[in-house]
Write a protein that holds these residues in place. Sequence first.
Motif, short mmCIF file in Angstrom:
data_model
loop_
_atom_site.label_atom_id
_atom_site.label_comp_id
_atom_site.label_asym_id
_atom_site.label_seq_id
_atom_site.Cartn_x
_atom_site.Cartn_y
_atom_site.Cartn_z
N LEU A 240 0.97 -1.35 0.02
CA LEU A 240 -0.09 -0.01 -0.09
C LEU A 240 0.93 1.30 0.11
CD1 LEU A 240 -3.06 0.84 0.19
CD2 LEU A 240 -2.81 0.75 2.68
N LEU A 241 1.92 1.45 0.70
CA LEU A 241 2.88 2.40 0.89
C LEU A 241 3.81 2.70 -0.44
CD1 LEU A 241 4.18 1.94 4.53
CD2 LEU A 241 2.85 3.95 3.86
N LYS A 242 3.94 1.43 -1.13
CA LYS A 242 4.53 1.53 -2.37
C LYS A 242 3.52 2.36 -3.52
CE LYS A 242 7.80 -2.27 -1.71
NZ LYS A 242 7.67 -4.00 -1.97
N ARG A 243 2.22 1.82 -3.58
CA ARG A 243 1.46 2.37 -4.51
C ARG A 243 0.90 3.71 -4.21
NH1 ARG A 243 -2.36 -2.78 -5.95
NH2 ARG A 243 -3.47 -1.21 -7.23
N ARG A 244 1.10 3.98 -3.05
CA ARG A 244 0.38 5.55 -2.67
C ARG A 244 1.59 6.05 -2.07
NH1 ARG A 244 -3.66 5.37 -5.72
NH2 ARG A 244 -4.05 7.36 -5.01
N PRO A 245 2.38 6.54 -2.80
CA PRO A 245 3.63 7.45 -2.13
C PRO A 245 3.42 8.75 -1.43
CG PRO A 245 3.38 7.66 -4.63
CD PRO A 245 2.43 6.58 -4.18
N PHE A 356 -11.51 -11.18 4.12
CA PHE A 356 -10.70 -10.82 5.23
C PHE A 356 -9.10 -11.09 5.04
CE2 PHE A 356 -8.87 -11.72 9.40
CZ PHE A 356 -9.20 -10.56 10.16
N PHE A 357 -8.93 -12.33 4.28
CA PHE A 357 -7.44 -12.84 4.40
C PHE A 357 -6.83 -12.28 2.95
CE2 PHE A 357 -10.14 -15.76 6.56
CZ PHE A 357 -9.44 -15.75 7.76
N ASP A 358 -7.41 -11.52 2.10
CA ASP A 358 -6.94 -11.04 0.80
C ASP A 358 -6.18 -9.76 1.00
OD1 ASP A 358 -6.28 -10.68 -1.78
OD2 ASP A 358 -8.44 -10.82 -2.45
N LYS A 359 -4.90 -9.91 1.42
CA LYS A 359 -4.21 -8.40 1.45
C LYS A 359 -4.07 -7.79 0.21
CE LYS A 359 0.36 -10.38 1.86
NZ LYS A 359 1.02 -9.76 0.49
N ASP A 360 -3.68 -8.65 -0.61
CA ASP A 360 -3.62 -7.90 -2.09
C ASP A 360 -5.07 -7.26 -2.60
OD1 ASP A 360 -0.87 -8.65 -1.98
OD2 ASP A 360 -1.57 -10.63 -2.96
N GLY A 361 -6.22 -8.06 -2.48
CA GLY A 361 -7.35 -7.27 -2.82
C GLY A 361 -7.64 -6.02 -1.69
N LEU A 362 -7.20 -6.08 -0.67
CA LEU A 362 -7.29 -4.89 0.21
C LEU A 362 -6.54 -3.90 -0.30
CD1 LEU A 362 -8.38 -3.60 2.95
CD2 LEU A 362 -6.34 -4.72 3.93
N VAL A 363 -5.36 -4.08 -0.79
CA VAL A 363 -4.59 -2.96 -1.36
C VAL A 363 -5.24 -2.35 -2.68
CG1 VAL A 363 -2.50 -2.33 -2.35
CG2 VAL A 363 -2.35 -3.60 -0.46
N ASP A 364 -6.11 -3.32 -3.48
CA ASP A 364 -6.59 -2.93 -4.70
C ASP A 364 -7.95 -1.94 -4.32
OD1 ASP A 364 -4.82 -4.23 -6.32
OD2 ASP A 364 -5.67 -5.89 -6.30
#
Length: 418
Positions: A240-245, A356-364
């Motif tokens: 998330l930090l990488k994609r939202r600088p 709940f367990f989809d951290k990549d989906g959460l970032v998206d």
Amino acid sequence: MDILFIHNNFPGQFKHLAPALAAQGHRVLALTPRVDGVKKWEGVTVVPYQIKAPKAQQVHSWLLDMDTKLHRAEGAYRAAVDLKKQGFNPVAVIAHPGWGESLFMKDVWPDARLGLFCELYYQSVDGGMNFDPEFPVREVATEPLRIRMKNLNNRLHHEIMDAGICPTKFQLSSYPDSLKSKITISHDGIDTNNVRPNPEARLEIAGLSLTKEDEVITFVNRNLEPYRGYHIFMRALPELLKRRPNATVLIVGGDGVSYGAAAPRGQTWKQIFIDEVRDQISDEDWARVHFLGKIPYDKFLTMLQVTSAHVYLTYPFVLSWSMIEAMASEAPIVANDVAPVTEVLVDGQNGLLVDFFDKDGLVDRVCTVLDDKELAARMGKAARELAVSKYDLKSVCMPNQLNWIENLIARPRIDPQD
């Protein structure tokens, strides 16, 4: 009329109802172990009870929970006897039974109606205890037996309960069918006149000065722990930090435990998951992450007003007040797709949902909210509309609660000896 409230952490869920009854002219008292002496609060007389230290004894591990509750019940009982000697005779006793304190109130006042705040009935299947495979129960075969014993306090209370009140449909669904007809659904209520959007809001905290013009990602727990998805959020943080600088991340919550298991001895869940992800995050990016601890309520509300994306994660458990407060603030919400959440959020309408367990989906999903301002604004407005129509304190919830009190007092009494 005399009315008694009982809550281990008074006022708790009764912070609006007890003062409202006092304002109507009733003599309202509250029993709690959290005060040192008799105090006045919002027209309510708050009276302490003492918990007698247990003697050393052998108790089965499945009974430890009930043993603790019995000591609280005894302390509250003795305080109630003293109140009766002083002439206090409530027509109704309103209690959160979770700590056992109200177990013997009908033995003191047999004619009083007992109304219980029904928060949750423990489930060994389809409940939070088996939800997260990363934190499995220690003894799968005996877990249903332990849960049955953990519900002993619930069962004993329900035998003498005249009526119950429950905040959400999901929480009511946890109760046995035999009890549901005695329980009314009514949320505690959110003051949506106070909890509201403010496009001019400015959050001054931790050396920061943030407005709606800034990109702000927020995450809130009472205590930072797996039950409320802290570990999932932290694991999503590096990407998330990488994609939202340009994003500032605000994390609110204490270091303790509210619901799930404690962290390994000498550690905190907060630090465990910081340590897990820290080497994946550059120092420059880490400087944009701010752990605020527990903050004053006015700062919390301002934070919700300036957030660009509010993340809410939970096991299938009690829905947090902060969720409805975020909705009332028109915060764009990303939450996990679980029953207590889907009771208030519809994906794409008033929030975005993710596994709940989809951290990549959460970032998206968070990036979708941050990139699509029109979607974020539309979902925020729809979230507030629902919060006002179904969860507003003054127009919806308080009238429902007061009506529940009236019906409780009018009910034929239940004799604890029957």
